[in-house]
Design a protein around this motif. Structure first.
Motif, mmCIF file in Angstrom:
data_model
loop_
_atom_site.group_PDB
_atom_site.id
_atom_site.type_symbol
_atom_site.label_atom_id
_atom_site.label_comp_id
_atom_site.label_asym_id
_atom_site.label_seq_id
_atom_site.Cartn_x
_atom_site.Cartn_y
_atom_site.Cartn_z
ATOM 1 N N LYS A 198 -35.144 -75.524 -78.441
ATOM 2 C CA LYS A 198 -34.745 -76.608 -79.493
ATOM 3 C C LYS A 198 -33.342 -76.944 -79.207
ATOM 4 O O LYS A 198 -32.455 -76.148 -78.513
ATOM 5 C CB LYS A 198 -35.014 -75.995 -80.722
ATOM 6 N N PRO A 199 -32.844 -78.038 -79.724
ATOM 7 C CA PRO A 199 -31.371 -78.539 -79.796
ATOM 8 C C PRO A 199 -30.670 -77.406 -80.480
ATOM 9 O O PRO A 199 -29.336 -76.989 -79.978
ATOM 10 C CB PRO A 199 -31.284 -79.568 -80.808
ATOM 11 N N GLU A 200 -31.201 -76.568 -81.305
ATOM 12 C CA GLU A 200 -30.167 -75.528 -81.805
ATOM 13 C C GLU A 200 -29.944 -74.401 -81.122
ATOM 14 O O GLU A 200 -29.312 -73.341 -81.436
ATOM 15 C CB GLU A 200 -30.935 -75.015 -83.213
ATOM 16 N N ASP A 201 -30.733 -74.382 -80.091
ATOM 17 C CA ASP A 201 -30.363 -73.365 -78.950
ATOM 18 C C ASP A 201 -29.331 -73.494 -78.005
ATOM 19 O O ASP A 201 -28.949 -72.820 -77.318
ATOM 20 C CB ASP A 201 -31.856 -73.075 -78.010
ATOM 21 N N THR A 202 -28.916 -74.690 -78.233
ATOM 22 C CA THR A 202 -27.656 -75.012 -77.476
ATOM 23 C C THR A 202 -26.475 -74.154 -77.773
ATOM 24 O O THR A 202 -26.056 -74.027 -78.962
ATOM 25 C CB THR A 202 -27.189 -76.380 -77.650
ATOM 26 N N ALA A 203 -25.907 -73.404 -76.703
ATOM 27 C CA ALA A 203 -25.012 -72.536 -76.682
ATOM 28 C C ALA A 203 -24.511 -72.086 -75.307
ATOM 29 O O ALA A 203 -25.254 -72.269 -74.247
ATOM 30 C CB ALA A 203 -25.346 -71.309 -77.565
ATOM 31 N N VAL A 204 -23.520 -71.067 -75.259
ATOM 32 C CA VAL A 204 -22.826 -70.522 -74.175
ATOM 33 C C VAL A 204 -23.550 -69.129 -74.206
ATOM 34 O O VAL A 204 -23.450 -68.344 -75.377
ATOM 35 C CB VAL A 204 -21.447 -70.237 -74.168
ATOM 36 N N TYR A 205 -24.338 -68.814 -73.289
ATOM 37 C CA TYR A 205 -25.312 -67.366 -73.306
ATOM 38 C C TYR A 205 -24.388 -66.361 -72.504
ATOM 39 O O TYR A 205 -24.146 -66.704 -71.393
ATOM 40 C CB TYR A 205 -26.573 -67.710 -72.831
ATOM 41 N N TYR A 206 -24.139 -65.229 -73.086
ATOM 42 C CA TYR A 206 -23.687 -64.228 -72.125
ATOM 43 C C TYR A 206 -24.305 -62.935 -72.248
ATOM 44 O O TYR A 206 -25.209 -62.558 -73.087
ATOM 45 C CB TYR A 206 -22.290 -63.820 -73.237
ATOM 46 N N CYS A 207 -24.313 -62.710 -70.920
ATOM 47 C CA CYS A 207 -25.112 -61.224 -70.692
ATOM 48 C C CYS A 207 -24.271 -60.146 -71.039
ATOM 49 O O CYS A 207 -23.024 -60.111 -70.725
ATOM 50 C CB CYS A 207 -25.554 -61.036 -69.245
ATOM 51 N N ILE A 208 -24.862 -59.211 -71.463
ATOM 52 C CA ILE A 208 -24.173 -57.719 -72.192
ATOM 53 C C ILE A 208 -24.866 -56.634 -71.317
ATOM 54 O O ILE A 208 -26.011 -56.452 -71.411
ATOM 55 C CB ILE A 208 -24.182 -57.584 -73.492
ATOM 56 N N ALA A 209 -24.211 -55.639 -70.926
ATOM 57 C CA ALA A 209 -24.534 -54.121 -70.370
ATOM 58 C C ALA A 209 -23.992 -53.179 -71.391
ATOM 59 O O ALA A 209 -22.614 -53.174 -71.531
ATOM 60 C CB ALA A 209 -24.260 -54.163 -68.998
ATOM 61 N N MET A 210 -24.717 -52.257 -72.056
ATOM 62 C CA MET A 210 -24.380 -51.372 -72.849
ATOM 63 C C MET A 210 -24.311 -50.160 -72.364
ATOM 64 O O MET A 210 -25.651 -49.523 -72.062
ATOM 65 C CB MET A 210 -25.155 -51.521 -74.160
ATOM 66 N N THR A 211 -23.223 -49.431 -72.100
ATOM 67 C CA THR A 211 -23.371 -47.970 -71.520
ATOM 68 C C THR A 211 -22.696 -46.955 -72.735
ATOM 69 O O THR A 211 -22.310 -47.318 -73.837
ATOM 70 C CB THR A 211 -22.261 -47.799 -70.362
ATOM 71 N N ASP A 212 -22.806 -45.901 -72.344
ATOM 72 C CA ASP A 212 -22.119 -44.780 -73.161
ATOM 73 C C ASP A 212 -20.823 -45.287 -73.681
ATOM 74 O O ASP A 212 -20.346 -44.692 -74.624
ATOM 75 C CB ASP A 212 -22.503 -43.319 -72.753
ATOM 76 N N GLY A 213 -19.962 -45.434 -72.597
ATOM 77 C CA GLY A 213 -18.708 -45.551 -72.831
ATOM 78 C C GLY A 213 -18.087 -46.987 -73.432
ATOM 79 O O GLY A 213 -17.183 -47.105 -74.165
ATOM 80 N N SER A 214 -18.580 -47.873 -72.663
ATOM 81 C CA SER A 214 -18.358 -49.486 -73.139
ATOM 82 C C SER A 214 -19.301 -50.569 -73.069
ATOM 83 O O SER A 214 -20.355 -50.098 -72.288
ATOM 84 C CB SER A 214 -17.168 -49.772 -72.038
ATOM 85 N N ASN A 215 -19.068 -51.409 -73.544
ATOM 86 C CA ASN A 215 -20.006 -52.873 -73.490
ATOM 87 C C ASN A 215 -19.181 -53.453 -72.337
ATOM 88 O O ASN A 215 -18.021 -53.856 -72.335
ATOM 89 C CB ASN A 215 -20.238 -53.447 -74.613
ATOM 90 N N TYR A 216 -20.090 -54.233 -71.485
ATOM 91 C CA TYR A 216 -19.520 -55.361 -70.245
ATOM 92 C C TYR A 216 -20.095 -56.615 -70.443
ATOM 93 O O TYR A 216 -21.394 -56.413 -70.897
ATOM 94 C CB TYR A 216 -19.700 -54.662 -68.845
ATOM 95 N N TRP A 217 -19.445 -57.423 -70.451
ATOM 96 C CA TRP A 217 -19.891 -58.932 -70.649
ATOM 97 C C TRP A 217 -19.939 -59.882 -69.265
ATOM 98 O O TRP A 217 -18.858 -59.567 -68.415
ATOM 99 C CB TRP A 217 -19.059 -59.597 -71.705
ATOM 100 N N GLY A 218 -20.610 -60.807 -69.065
ATOM 101 C CA GLY A 218 -20.740 -61.558 -68.219
ATOM 102 C C GLY A 218 -19.839 -62.774 -68.596
ATOM 103 O O GLY A 218 -19.378 -63.023 -69.796
ATOM 104 N N GLN A 219 -19.567 -63.641 -67.376
ATOM 105 C CA GLN A 219 -18.703 -64.842 -67.726
ATOM 106 C C GLN A 219 -19.362 -65.933 -68.832
ATOM 107 O O GLN A 219 -18.647 -66.801 -69.317
ATOM 108 C CB GLN A 219 -18.217 -65.346 -66.506
#
Length: 115
Positions: free
Chosen positions: A86-107
Motif C-alpha cells: 500500500k502507499p502507506e508502506d512507503t518508507a526506508v526499511y532498516y534491518c536490525i540484529a539484536m544480540t545480548d550486548g548491542s543492536n546493529y542496524w543496516g544502512q
C-alpha cells in the motif's frame, strides 16, 4: 560487531510485491533476533516484523497477513516478503540484529509504493 547488508527495495505499484533481504556477517546462533523497522518521512522508526531464535515471529498490526519474515540460517540471511503493498508502506526499511550486548542496524533500503 555485526555488519548487515540489505537489498531488495524499489518502486512498486499498489498491490504489488517486494522481497527485502538482509545478510549478517555473523552466524545467526550469536544473534537473539533479527527484524525489520521502517521510517517514513517525518515519522518515527517503527517495528515491522521480527524473528527470534526459536522461530517465533512478531508483526506490526498494519502488516499482518501481508508481510512474512523468514530466515535462511545457512546464508545468515533474513527476508521480508511484502505482498499487497500500500502507499502507506512507503518508507526506508532498516534491518536490525539484536544480540545480548548491542543492536546493529543496516544502512536502510527505500521502498516506495505508488498509487
Amino acid at each position: 560487531q555485526v555488519q548487515l547488508v540489505e537489498s531488495g527495495g524499489g518502486l512498486v505499484q499498489a498491490g504489488g510485491s517486494l522481497r527485502l533481504s538482509c545478510t549478517a556477517s555473523r552466524m545467526f546462533f550469536s544473534i537473539n533476533a533479527m527484524g525489520w523497522y521502517r521510517q517514513a518521512p517525518g515519522g518515527q522508526r517503527e517495528l515491522v516484523a521480527a524473528i527470534f531464535k526459536d522461530d517465533y515471529t512478531n508483526y506490526a498490526n498494519s502488516v499482518k497477513g501481508r508481510f512474512t519474515i523468514s530466515r535462511d540460517n545457512a546464508k545468515n540471511t533474513v527476508y521480508l516478503q511484502m505482498n499487497s503493498l500500500k502507499p502507506e508502506d512507503t518508507a526506508v526499511y532498516y534491518c536490525i540484529a539484536m544480540t545480548d550486548g548491542s543492536n546493529y542496524w543496516g544502512q536502510g533500503t527505500q521502498v516506495s509504493v505508488s498509487i
